[in-house]
Design a protein around this motif. Structure first.
Motif, PDB file in Angstrom:
ATOM      1  N   PRO A  25       0.800  -1.234   0.000  1.00  0.00           N
ATOM      2  CA  PRO A  25       0.000   0.000   0.000  1.00  0.00           C
ATOM      3  C   PRO A  25       0.826   1.274   0.000  1.00  0.00           C
ATOM      4  O   PRO A  25       0.409   2.288  -0.557  1.00  0.00           O
ATOM      5  N   GLU A  26       2.031   1.246   0.614  1.00  0.00           N
ATOM      6  CA  GLU A  26       2.818   2.467   0.719  1.00  0.00           C
ATOM      7  C   GLU A  26       4.116   2.411  -0.076  1.00  0.00           C
ATOM      8  O   GLU A  26       4.909   3.338  -0.042  1.00  0.00           O
ATOM      9  N   HIS A  27       4.347   1.335  -0.793  1.00  0.00           N
ATOM     10  CA  HIS A  27       5.544   1.227  -1.642  1.00  0.00           C
ATOM     11  C   HIS A  27       5.284   0.192  -2.721  1.00  0.00           C
ATOM     12  O   HIS A  27       4.901  -0.938  -2.427  1.00  0.00           O
ATOM     13  N   TRP A  28       5.462   0.591  -3.956  1.00  0.00           N
ATOM     14  CA  TRP A  28       5.293  -0.362  -5.043  1.00  0.00           C
ATOM     15  C   TRP A  28       6.324  -0.066  -6.123  1.00  0.00           C
ATOM     16  O   TRP A  28       6.856   1.037  -6.225  1.00  0.00           O
ATOM     17  N   SER A  29       6.624  -1.068  -6.930  1.00  0.00           N
ATOM     18  CA  SER A  29       7.644  -0.896  -7.952  1.00  0.00           C
ATOM     19  C   SER A  29       7.292  -1.702  -9.192  1.00  0.00           C
ATOM     20  O   SER A  29       6.664  -2.769  -9.124  1.00  0.00           O
ATOM     21  N   LEU A  30       7.705  -1.173 -10.344  1.00  0.00           N
ATOM     22  CA  LEU A  30       7.563  -1.838 -11.631  1.00  0.00           C
ATOM     23  C   LEU A  30       8.960  -2.105 -12.190  1.00  0.00           C
ATOM     24  O   LEU A  30       9.853  -1.267 -12.046  1.00  0.00           O
ATOM     25  N   ILE A  31       9.139  -3.253 -12.805  1.00  0.00           N
ATOM     26  CA  ILE A  31      10.419  -3.571 -13.439  1.00  0.00           C
ATOM     27  C   ILE A  31      10.175  -3.937 -14.898  1.00  0.00           C
ATOM     28  O   ILE A  31       9.068  -4.312 -15.285  1.00  0.00           O
ATOM     29  N   LYS A  32      11.229  -3.815 -15.685  1.00  0.00           N
ATOM     30  CA  LYS A  32      11.129  -4.069 -17.116  1.00  0.00           C
ATOM     31  C   LYS A  32      10.733  -5.513 -17.377  1.00  0.00           C
ATOM     32  O   LYS A  32      11.255  -6.438 -16.749  1.00  0.00           O
ATOM     33  N   ASN A  33       9.799  -5.720 -18.293  1.00  0.00           N
ATOM     34  CA  ASN A  33       9.363  -7.048 -18.701  1.00  0.00           C
ATOM     35  C   ASN A  33      10.302  -7.555 -19.795  1.00  0.00           C
ATOM     36  O   ASN A  33      10.227  -7.140 -20.945  1.00  0.00           O
ATOM     37  N   GLU A  34      11.213  -8.445 -19.425  1.00  0.00           N
ATOM     38  CA  GLU A  34      12.225  -8.919 -20.357  1.00  0.00           C
ATOM     39  C   GLU A  34      11.648  -9.804 -21.453  1.00  0.00           C
ATOM     40  O   GLU A  34      12.310 -10.066 -22.463  1.00  0.00           O
ATOM     41  N   GLN A  35      10.412 -10.287 -21.285  1.00  0.00           N
ATOM     42  CA  GLN A  35       9.771 -11.123 -22.299  1.00  0.00           C
ATOM     43  C   GLN A  35       8.890 -10.316 -23.251  1.00  0.00           C
ATOM     44  O   GLN A  35       8.178 -10.884 -24.071  1.00  0.00           O
ATOM     45  N   TYR A  36       8.959  -8.989 -23.153  1.00  0.00           N
ATOM     46  CA  TYR A  36       8.040  -8.157 -23.922  1.00  0.00           C
ATOM     47  C   TYR A  36       8.271  -8.322 -25.425  1.00  0.00           C
ATOM     48  O   TYR A  36       9.410  -8.334 -25.891  1.00  0.00           O
ATOM     49  N   PHE A  37       7.182  -8.399 -26.188  1.00  0.00           N
ATOM     50  CA  PHE A  37       7.279  -8.643 -27.623  1.00  0.00           C
ATOM     51  C   PHE A  37       7.601  -7.383 -28.420  1.00  0.00           C
ATOM     52  O   PHE A  37       8.046  -7.454 -29.560  1.00  0.00           O
ATOM     53  N   GLY A  38       7.372  -6.212 -27.823  1.00  0.00           N
ATOM     54  CA  GLY A  38       7.566  -4.961 -28.541  1.00  0.00           C
ATOM     55  C   GLY A  38       8.787  -4.209 -28.056  1.00  0.00           C
ATOM     56  O   GLY A  38       9.746  -4.797 -27.547  1.00  0.00           O
ATOM     57  N   VAL A  39       8.754  -2.883 -28.222  1.00  0.00           N
ATOM     58  CA  VAL A  39       9.866  -2.035 -27.804  1.00  0.00           C
ATOM     59  C   VAL A  39       9.830  -1.869 -26.284  1.00  0.00           C
ATOM     60  O   VAL A  39       8.829  -1.438 -25.724  1.00  0.00           O
ATOM     61  N   HIS A  40      10.939  -2.219 -25.617  1.00  0.00           N
ATOM     62  CA  HIS A  40      11.010  -2.121 -24.170  1.00  0.00           C
ATOM     63  C   HIS A  40      11.005  -0.666 -23.721  1.00  0.00           C
ATOM     64  O   HIS A  40      11.346   0.243 -24.475  1.00  0.00           O
ATOM     65  N   GLY A  41      10.665  -0.469 -22.459  1.00  0.00           N
ATOM     66  CA  GLY A  41      10.921   0.812 -21.834  1.00  0.00           C
ATOM     67  C   GLY A  41      12.422   0.957 -21.593  1.00  0.00           C
ATOM     68  O   GLY A  41      13.169  -0.021 -21.607  1.00  0.00           O
ATOM     69  N   ILE A  42      12.871   2.180 -21.383  1.00  0.00           N
ATOM     70  CA  ILE A  42      14.298   2.436 -21.176  1.00  0.00           C
ATOM     71  C   ILE A  42      14.684   2.228 -19.716  1.00  0.00           C
ATOM     72  O   ILE A  42      15.757   1.727 -19.403  1.00  0.00           O
ATOM     73  N   LEU A  43      13.817   2.620 -18.805  1.00  0.00           N
ATOM     74  CA  LEU A  43      14.100   2.443 -17.382  1.00  0.00           C
ATOM     75  C   LEU A  43      14.121   0.969 -17.014  1.00  0.00           C
ATOM     76  O   LEU A  43      13.316   0.174 -17.517  1.00  0.00           O
ATOM     77  N   LYS A  44      15.052   0.612 -16.121  1.00  0.00           N
ATOM     78  CA  LYS A  44      15.110  -0.760 -15.635  1.00  0.00           C
ATOM     79  C   LYS A  44      14.015  -1.012 -14.604  1.00  0.00           C
ATOM     80  O   LYS A  44      13.422  -2.081 -14.566  1.00  0.00           O
ATOM     81  N   ARG A  45      13.749  -0.022 -13.772  1.00  0.00           N
ATOM     82  CA  ARG A  45      12.718  -0.149 -12.764  1.00  0.00           C
ATOM     83  C   ARG A  45      12.231   1.229 -12.341  1.00  0.00           C
ATOM     84  O   ARG A  45      12.913   2.237 -12.564  1.00  0.00           O
ATOM     85  N   ALA A  46      11.067   1.251 -11.735  1.00  0.00           N
ATOM     86  CA  ALA A  46      10.496   2.490 -11.199  1.00  0.00           C
ATOM     87  C   ALA A  46       9.882   2.169  -9.850  1.00  0.00           C
ATOM     88  O   ALA A  46       9.009   1.302  -9.746  1.00  0.00           O
ATOM     89  N   ASP A  47      10.385   2.834  -8.813  1.00  0.00           N
ATOM     90  CA  ASP A  47       9.874   2.650  -7.453  1.00  0.00           C
ATOM     91  C   ASP A  47       9.048   3.854  -7.053  1.00  0.00           C
ATOM     92  O   ASP A  47       9.434   5.002  -7.314  1.00  0.00           O
ATOM     93  N   PHE A  48       7.926   3.609  -6.401  1.00  0.00           N
ATOM     94  CA  PHE A  48       7.051   4.678  -5.943  1.00  0.00           C
ATOM     95  C   PHE A  48       6.842   4.538  -4.438  1.00  0.00           C
ATOM     96  O   PHE A  48       6.525   3.461  -3.933  1.00  0.00           O
ATOM     97  N   TRP A  49       7.033   5.665  -3.736  1.00  0.00           N
ATOM     98  CA  TRP A  49       6.930   5.694  -2.280  1.00  0.00           C
ATOM     99  C   TRP A  49       5.912   6.744  -1.863  1.00  0.00           C
ATOM    100  O   TRP A  49       5.883   7.843  -2.402  1.00  0.00           O
ATOM    101  N   VAL A  50       5.099   6.389  -0.886  1.00  0.00           N
ATOM    102  CA  VAL A  50       4.112   7.324  -0.366  1.00  0.00           C
ATOM    103  C   VAL A  50       4.785   8.246   0.638  1.00  0.00           C
ATOM    104  O   VAL A  50       5.513   7.785   1.520  1.00  0.00           O
ATOM    105  N   THR A  51       4.588   9.541   0.484  1.00  0.00           N
ATOM    106  CA  THR A  51       5.134  10.512   1.422  1.00  0.00           C
ATOM    107  C   THR A  51       4.031  11.438   1.893  1.00  0.00           C
ATOM    108  O   THR A  51       3.147  11.820   1.111  1.00  0.00           O
TER     109      THR A  51
END
Length: 568
Positions: A281-307
């Motif tokens: 609920p107060e911290h979540w993160s997304l990471i690159k999907n290495e199995q993606y069929f299309g053009v990947h995102g550039i970021l390796k991961r994105a972390d989000f923190w509640v402040t």
């Protein structure tokens, strides 16, 4: 000193402080044994360790029966705060978060995180990681039921649609369906054979068929669908009639293909270029999907923190130079305090204007004269031009948020009472949906003599507030807001509603048709546009690709950092 030792020693200090506070105390080993819940043999070792760290001053008693003296030199809160800061600056965000949770000091973590990240983000090695500070808990991220603006950045990154809409060329391109065409009233989509959901399951045409059937049951956008079938790798969708809205709806992110997640239904599995890593609920993160069929995102991961802290206020007060790769947003309608949503936090501020507005909706069953005077009251310019009051608005002529030539205010002056006789003593039920601008609207109406009555159900309401927001596919959103949204049945007379829906199939110029429908809605005062919607971002100087669509949503897969030496 290992990390487990640090954790244990902090716990020992907390136990001492809870018993003796920060004043000098006289103690014996038996008392300390009770505090630490350990044998008297271990007391001396524990106290010597805390003394060597400089956290306490302890003078053990000499001889049997002689008591010791104790003075706590460093408070537990100060030491924990210092420890969390060091962990974060060394890249241990998750470790710091765990420490804060263990000691129930999450509030310190939230308050201090923006300040601590100013040093953490100076590390050039982290140029493919995004850290986001947000002022909201993790929202549901189901594409079909997504209603919160905050969910948009995650849903866009997690899910894919069968086709995509190019607003520049006004055309549709293949995506999950790598080929598609239309023959008479049937659309044929060939599903890609190399797409996997984030749980590892292969996407099949049968998955897409099941998804399409759900869409037909969930939204009126697909009311024209007659049948859905699979022919090997092809999905075949037959319509009752040629529907010019069908492809527009299919390309919308709300129709992203997903696989049900039985363990957590609000977070289904997608196929997108990013996938979930951590989801709390107060911290979540997304990471690159290495199995993606299309053009990947550039970021390796994105972390989000509640402040909890107001980042901009804190930076102004401390006068520091921001160097954090943050994402945080102010999505505002000018009469209210800012709501924190997704932004990118940094040294320069960029303001975007949303296509859309905040409007009052008046149900079709309200008498014409009452509806007309309600609209007149809400749209009347005030003589307080130039006021610095928070009720200052940028008035709109259309649902797209176009500005008038001058600023306007909600009318709140008693001098206009005589001009609204139809409102005197009239009971007006309003939908109490928590819209932040609702108090200002109610304030402007109360002086007319109306009796205002709240309701928690739209079906019982005479008036309500709605945010009309338009994305890159304006045609789809015109249809949605004017004819397909849940409130339109309550807003429009049934005969008029059916007449307009029937006109779509044969319209030679749909944009003009929708503009005409909007104009009638305004003339008959079913919809009263009030104020434009705005969004602003403060962006880090090295952040690139942070452009937004007209809904104020950034695309995570477009973001990257340019941290060359000349920028520092």
């Amino acid at each position: 000193m290992d990390k487990s030792g640090n954790l244990i020693q902090l716990q020992r200090l907390k136990q001492l402080e809870q018993r003796f506070n920060l004043t000098r105390a006289t103690v014996d080993k038996n008392e300390l044994s009770d505090v630490f819940v350990c044998s008297t043999r271990n007391v001396t070792k524990i106290m010597n360790n805390l003394t060597s760290l400089g956290w306490i001053a302890w003078s053990p008693g000499k001889g049997r029966g002689n008591k010791s003296t104790l003075l706590i030199l460093r408070s537990f809160q100060d030491l924990l705060t210092e420890q969390l800061k060091i962990m974060i600056q060394n890249g241990g965000l998750n470790e710091a978060f765990n420490y804060a949770n263990i000691f129930h000091y999450q509030h310190i973590f939230k308050q201090k995180l923006p300040e601590w990240l100013t040093i953490y983000s100076d590390d050039l090695e982290r140029s493919d990681e995004l850290i986001g500070l947000v002022g909201y808990a993790l929202p549901p991220c189901h594409p079909m039921t997504m209603t919160e603006l905050q969910s948009g950045i995650y849903v866009n990154a997690l899910f894919d649609t069968l086709i995509r809409f190019d607003s520049v060329t006004d055309t549709f391109t293949p995506h999950l369906a790598h080929q598609f065409y239309q023959s008479n009233n049937t659309y044929f989509f060939r599903i890609r054979p190399d797409v996997y959901f984030h749980n590892g399951e292969l996407l099949t045409p049968e998955h897409v068929k099941s998804h399409m059937i759900k869409l037909t049951k969930h939204t009126p956008l697909f009311a024209s669908v007659k049948s859905v079938s699979v022919n090997k790798r092809w999905l075949e969708v037959t319509l009752h009639h040629d529907d010019p809205i069908f492809l527009h709806a299919l390309a919308d992110i709300h129709c992203g293909v997903y696989l049900d997640n039985e363990r957590d239904p609000e977070f289904p599995f997608g196929t997108g270029c990013y996938r979930w890593d951590t989801r709390l609920p107060e911290h979540w993160s997304l990471i690159k999907n290495e199995q993606y069929f299309g053009v990947h995102g550039i970021l390796k991961r994105a972390d989000f923190w509640v402040t909890d802290s107001d980042i901009n206020d804190q930076l102004e007060q401390s006068n520091i130079s921001v160097q954090t790769e943050v994402a945080t947003s102010n999505n505002t309608s000018n009469n209210t305090s800012n709501k924190k949503g997704l932004q990118a936090h940094s040294q320069r501020i960029t303001h975007y204007r949303l296509k859309g507005c905040q409007a009052v909706c008046i149900a079709h069953h309200v008498p014409d004269d009452v509806r007309e005077q309600l609209a007149s009251r809400l749209k009347r310019p005030s003589h307080q031009h130039g006021s610095t009051s928070q009720s200052t608005q940028r008035s709109c002529q259309t649902l797209f948020g176009d500005d008038l030539d001058k600023s306007a205010y909600l009318a709140t002056c008693d001098q206009y009472l005589d001009e609204h006789p139809a409102l005197e003593g009239e009971t007006i039920t309003y939908w109490n949906n928590g819209n932040s601008a609702l108090p200002a609207v109610l304030e402007s109406l109360i002086t007319t003599g109306v009796v205002l009555k709240p309701s928690n159900e739209l079906s019982n309401a005479d008036v309500w507030l709605n945010d009309y927001l338009f994305g890159h596919d304006i045609l789809l959103d015109q249809f949605y807001w004017l004819l397909a949204h849940k409130m339109t049945d309550h807003l429009l007379p049934p005969v008029l509603h059916k007449q307009w829906k029937d006109a779509i199939a044969n319209a030679s110029d749909l944009p003009q048709l929708f503009l005409g429908i909007e104009e009638i809605c305004k003339q008959k005062h079913f919809i009263v546009p009030l104020w434009g919607k705005t969004v602003s971002f403060t962006t880090h100087e090295s952040l690139r690709g942070q452009s937004t669509d007209s809904l104020g949503l950034m695309n995570l897969s477009h973001l990257w950092f340019d941290k060359r030496d000349h920028q520092r």
